[in-house]
Design a protein around this motif. Sequence first.
Motif, PDB file in Angstrom:
ATOM      1  N   VAL A   1       0.842  -1.207   0.000  1.00 16.19           N
ATOM      2  CA  VAL A   1       0.000   0.000   0.000  1.00 16.19           C
ATOM      3  C   VAL A   1       0.872   1.250   0.000  1.00 16.19           C
ATOM      4  N   MET A   2       1.921   1.249   0.817  1.00 17.57           N
ATOM      5  CA  MET A   2       2.799   2.410   0.893  1.00 17.57           C
ATOM      6  C   MET A   2       3.518   2.644  -0.426  1.00 17.57           C
TER       7      MET A   2
ATOM      8  N   ALA B   1       2.460   1.845  -3.453  1.00 12.98           N
ATOM      9  CA  ALA B   1       1.491   2.378  -4.410  1.00 12.98           C
ATOM     10  C   ALA B   1       1.177   3.838  -4.113  1.00 12.98           C
ATOM     11  N   ASN B   2       0.985   4.164  -2.855  1.00 13.93           N
ATOM     12  CA  ASN B   2       0.672   5.549  -2.493  1.00 13.93           C
ATOM     13  C   ASN B   2       1.830   6.492  -2.806  1.00 13.93           C
ATOM     14  N   SER B   3       3.067   5.974  -2.740  1.00 14.06           N
ATOM     15  CA  SER B   3       4.199   6.822  -3.093  1.00 14.06           C
ATOM     16  C   SER B   3       4.162   7.173  -4.575  1.00 14.06           C
TER      17      SER B   3
ATOM     18  N   LEU C   1       1.387   7.518  -6.353  1.00 18.32           N
ATOM     19  CA  LEU C   1       0.334   8.542  -6.487  1.00 18.32           C
ATOM     20  C   LEU C   1       0.845   9.905  -6.028  1.00 18.32           C
ATOM     21  N   MET C   2       1.644   9.893  -4.976  1.00 22.00           N
ATOM     22  CA  MET C   2       2.227  11.141  -4.478  1.00 22.00           C
ATOM     23  C   MET C   2       3.144  11.744  -5.535  1.00 22.00           C
TER      24      MET C   2
ATOM     25  N   ASN D   1      -2.639  12.620  -5.729  1.00 15.14           N
ATOM     26  CA  ASN D   1      -3.192  13.018  -4.426  1.00 15.14           C
ATOM     27  C   ASN D   1      -3.484  14.512  -4.358  1.00 15.14           C
TER      28      ASN D   1
ATOM     29  N   SER E   1      -0.242  -3.341  -3.071  1.00 15.19           N
ATOM     30  CA  SER E   1      -0.134  -2.283  -4.080  1.00 15.19           C
ATOM     31  C   SER E   1      -1.371  -2.216  -4.959  1.00 15.19           C
TER      32      SER E   1
ATOM     33  N   VAL F   1      -4.581  -0.425  -4.061  1.00 17.84           N
ATOM     34  CA  VAL F   1      -4.585   1.018  -4.310  1.00 17.84           C
ATOM     35  C   VAL F   1      -4.639   1.322  -5.803  1.00 17.84           C
TER      36      VAL F   1
ATOM     37  N   SER G   1       9.124   3.316  -7.145  1.00 10.69           N
ATOM     38  CA  SER G   1       9.068   2.922  -5.733  1.00 10.69           C
ATOM     39  C   SER G   1      10.193   1.948  -5.413  1.00 10.69           C
TER      40      SER G   1
ATOM     41  N   HIS H   1       7.815   5.292   5.180  1.00 13.63           N
ATOM     42  CA  HIS H   1       8.052   5.829   3.840  1.00 13.63           C
ATOM     43  C   HIS H   1       9.277   6.735   3.877  1.00 13.63           C
TER      44      HIS H   1
END
Length: 371
Positions: free
Chosen positions: A152-153, A155-157, A159-160, A165, A193, A196, A279, A347
């Motif tokens: 998850v982290m 994948a969110n990185s 998006l960031m 986001n 991942s 997300v 990532s 992260h």
Amino acid sequence: MKKYIAILLMLIAISVLAVACGGNDSSENGENNGGVGATDSMGLIGISMPTQHSPRWIDDGNNLVYKLESLGFQTILRYADDVVADQVAHINEMIDEGADILVIAAIDGFALGGVLARADREGITIIAYDRLIMDTPNVDYYTTFNNFAVGVMQANSLLMGLGINNGETGPFNIELFGGSLDDNNAFIFYDGSMSVLRPLIDDGTLVVRSGQMGMDVVGSLGWSGERAGNRMQELLSQFYSDVRIDAVLSPYDGISIGIISALRDAGYGTARMPWPVISGQDATVPSVQSIIDGEQFSTVFKDTRELAAATVRMIQAITVNEPVPVNDMTIYNNFKIVPSYLLDIVHVDINNWYSVLIETGYYSKDKFLLP
């Protein structure tokens, strides 16, 4: 008088014989316990690590040995260098040497059932270390990080880095990479991942131009950066000759470095072709340097010092027959729920790498070249 002297001499001889016999017992025990008699040791711990090709596993082994020996345990540490047969042989040797507890970071989590059945018959406790050992009842405990959260982290990185986001709508071109198919963690990272990314792929915000999805096609056997780099070259050649790639899901820093090498060869890293958002995981020195240099976007830091400490706390509890510290009872190895202890993750990117990795003492500043 002669009678008393004879009796005295006989008693002395018996005492000498008893001491000699006691010395032989102690020597035998010492051989099984790294040269220290059983009364001098908390127990013998066998530690089987998968490889020395990754610095993180060297750190894991050293951390475990240091912490255990400082508490009075004896240790046997072996590295199998990614050869499953060697890891099985090492575990058999540890059983032969009288190990009380085995700590195993498996090369292939599906290949140890036979040797662990032998360990179980010998009454040895098995702790799976970071990588879950699958398809066997003979795993007693598991220490690791929250691996779904790692995915998850990661994948969110992405998006960031893409600005999703902050309202960016794309579409953005993305390609997916996975870890080794013989490591159960790789599937958990990928699932985390995709929890997300999949909705954004479905609605068109993210576009996988190759169409390659699923661990069976995106996995990189042995966590190989070279294999990942070769696959990245093929993807660029087939699907990105006239468009750029915006993001790459990479589950591990070694894979990230291979991907970056392929991208560099294709002309990325310039004003015209900026780096995609990439990532990673493990906060290895090469990838942290890559983050500093503006290539890799982020990594997931897993403090192996804390993993070793959690494992040692388990070993201490097992040794004195106290409740073993666990915080999760949901992890299934296809045979049973394995009582587990999951640690937190962090992260890391250009904004916090120094505070997370240097100021905490995980790395020394002189390992990195700063702008």
